[in-house]
Design an enzyme around this catalytic site. Structure first.
Site, PDB file in Angstrom:
ATOM      1  N   SER A  39      -1.098  -3.888   4.000  1.00 31.27           N
ATOM      2  CA  SER A  39      -2.079  -4.380   3.031  1.00 31.27           C
ATOM      3  C   SER A  39      -3.515  -4.289   3.512  1.00 31.27           C
ATOM      4  O   SER A  39      -4.433  -4.072   2.721  1.00 31.27           O
ATOM      5  CB  SER A  39      -1.767  -5.842   2.678  1.00 31.27           C
ATOM      6  OG  SER A  39      -1.781  -6.652   3.847  1.00 31.27           O
ATOM      7  N   HIS A 301      -7.620 -11.286   2.504  1.00 34.11           N
ATOM      8  CA  HIS A 301      -7.687  -9.854   2.791  1.00 34.11           C
ATOM      9  C   HIS A 301      -9.129  -9.401   2.572  1.00 34.11           C
ATOM     10  O   HIS A 301      -9.856 -10.017   1.786  1.00 34.11           O
ATOM     11  CB  HIS A 301      -6.764  -9.047   1.866  1.00 34.11           C
ATOM     12  CG  HIS A 301      -5.317  -9.144   2.209  1.00 34.11           C
ATOM     13  ND1 HIS A 301      -4.523 -10.185   1.763  1.00 34.11           N
ATOM     14  CD2 HIS A 301      -4.508  -8.338   2.939  1.00 34.11           C
ATOM     15  CE1 HIS A 301      -3.290 -10.000   2.210  1.00 34.11           C
ATOM     16  NE2 HIS A 301      -3.253  -8.901   2.928  1.00 34.11           N
TER      17      HIS A 301
END
Length: 339
Positions: A39, A301
């Protein structure tokens, strides 16, 4: 009539021309740089995901048009094969499936045949023994219990062993990527193979009172442990992997320093990492499968601003011949590759 001597010279020149080695045909394939991994490099958290990776039919790879690989400026094409949640085995040549997709290394073969790959960038391992996402969730649960202890104490004991168990799995994936490139016709050393570490998504330098409601429900001591101990140890592990396997190494452990989630207090505009981010619209593409973790998988993220800066640093690094560098913020406020 030409003399016998002249005729002999002409014949010799013609023979030399016929016997000369043919010139190698120019490689007219477009140049490309390719990303592999999980990711952190797929673009999770950066939005604008490729159709088919937004949860459709169970594919939650979340490959973003804003991913750092697409922000590089070193090749005619940028190809993102990474997938959110992938582990080292999903990158390898193993018969594996993750979010409906098979081996990333196998797909790399086709990409490398169709293009002239100048660089391969790998970021993987966090979803193996370190279980980075699950560990972060565990620390968040600790925050909700004001009478319990934090997560740092136990992690200090567990973390080194987790990293040691992860390393050989990443190295097997590295070996398979090299094999895939050989199968596509590339000699070792004919392209740059870069492995990266991970950036710290959190910091202890948050609003001491309101950081939880602002989107970072973590104890300050746990966030400090993550930024100053766990992430640097992660980076040291990748430095060793790079050295043992002849890879180029880009250390991004400090890349988002000063721009982590909740570092901006009430104003998130300066942040390069997402806070807790719940996307209720995930069900539009993923249906009932989105209920649960997929609605929040963009949390902690790098966001689009972060990926743009990471892509800038990677561009600088790929233009050098130095075996290792780190991404650090310069006086101009942008990330730069520092040897």
């Amino acid at each position: 009539m030409p003399s016998i001597r002249v005729l002999g010279l002409v014949a010799g020149v013609l023979a030399a021309g016929l016997l000369a080695a043919p010139q190698a045909a120019a490689d007219e394939r477009p140049t490309a740089v390719v990303s592999l991994g999980d990711s952190a490099i797929s673009g999770e958290g950066a939005g604008d995901y490729e159709p088919g990776t937004r949860g459709e039919n169970g594919n939650w790879c979340h490959r973003s048009a804003n991913a750092l690989i697409h922000k590089t400026q070193v090749a005619q094409r940028t190809v993102n094969l990474a997938c959110s949640g992938a582990d080292a085995a999903n990158v390898s040549l193993a018969d594996t499936t993750h979010y409906t997709e098979g081996s990333q290394a196998r797909r790399l073969i086709d990409v490398a045949k169709a293009n002239r790959v100048v660089a391969v960038v790998l970021q993987v391992g966090a979803n193996d023994e370190p279980a980075f996402a699950d560990t972060l969730v565990g620390c968040i649960k600790k925050w909700f219990n004001p009478f319990g202890s934090g997560c740092a104490k136990d992690l200090r004991v567990q973390w080194p062993a987790r990293l040691a168990a992860m390393a050989p799995k990443v190295e097997r994936a590295v070996a398979d990527v090299k094999t895939a490139m050989r199968q596509a016709g590339y000699a070792d050393g004919s392209y740059k193979f870069v492995i990266t570490s991970y950036a710290s998504p959190v910091t202890e330098k948050m609003d001491a009172i309101n950081h939880g409601p602002q989107g970072c429900p973590l104890r300050l001591a746990d966030a400090a442990y993550g930024r100053t101990e766990a992430v640097p140890q992660f980076a040291d592990t990748y430095r060793g992997i790079a050295a043992r396997n002849g890879l180029s190494y880009l250390d991004i452990s400090r890349a988002t320093e000063g721009h982590e989630a909740c570092s901006g207090g009430e104003n998130s505009a300066t942040e390069w990492q997402n806070r807790v981010l719940v996307d209720p619209y995930a069900w539009v593409f993923g249906g009932l499968d989105s209920v649960g973790i997929h609605m929040a998988q963009q949390s902690f993220h790098p966001n689009a601003r972060g990926h743009a800066q990471l892509g800038r640093c990677l561009t600088e690094y790929l233009a050098t011949t130095t075996p290792a560098a780190r991404c650090l913020t310069g006086a101009d406020g942008n990330l730069h590759a520092v040897a």
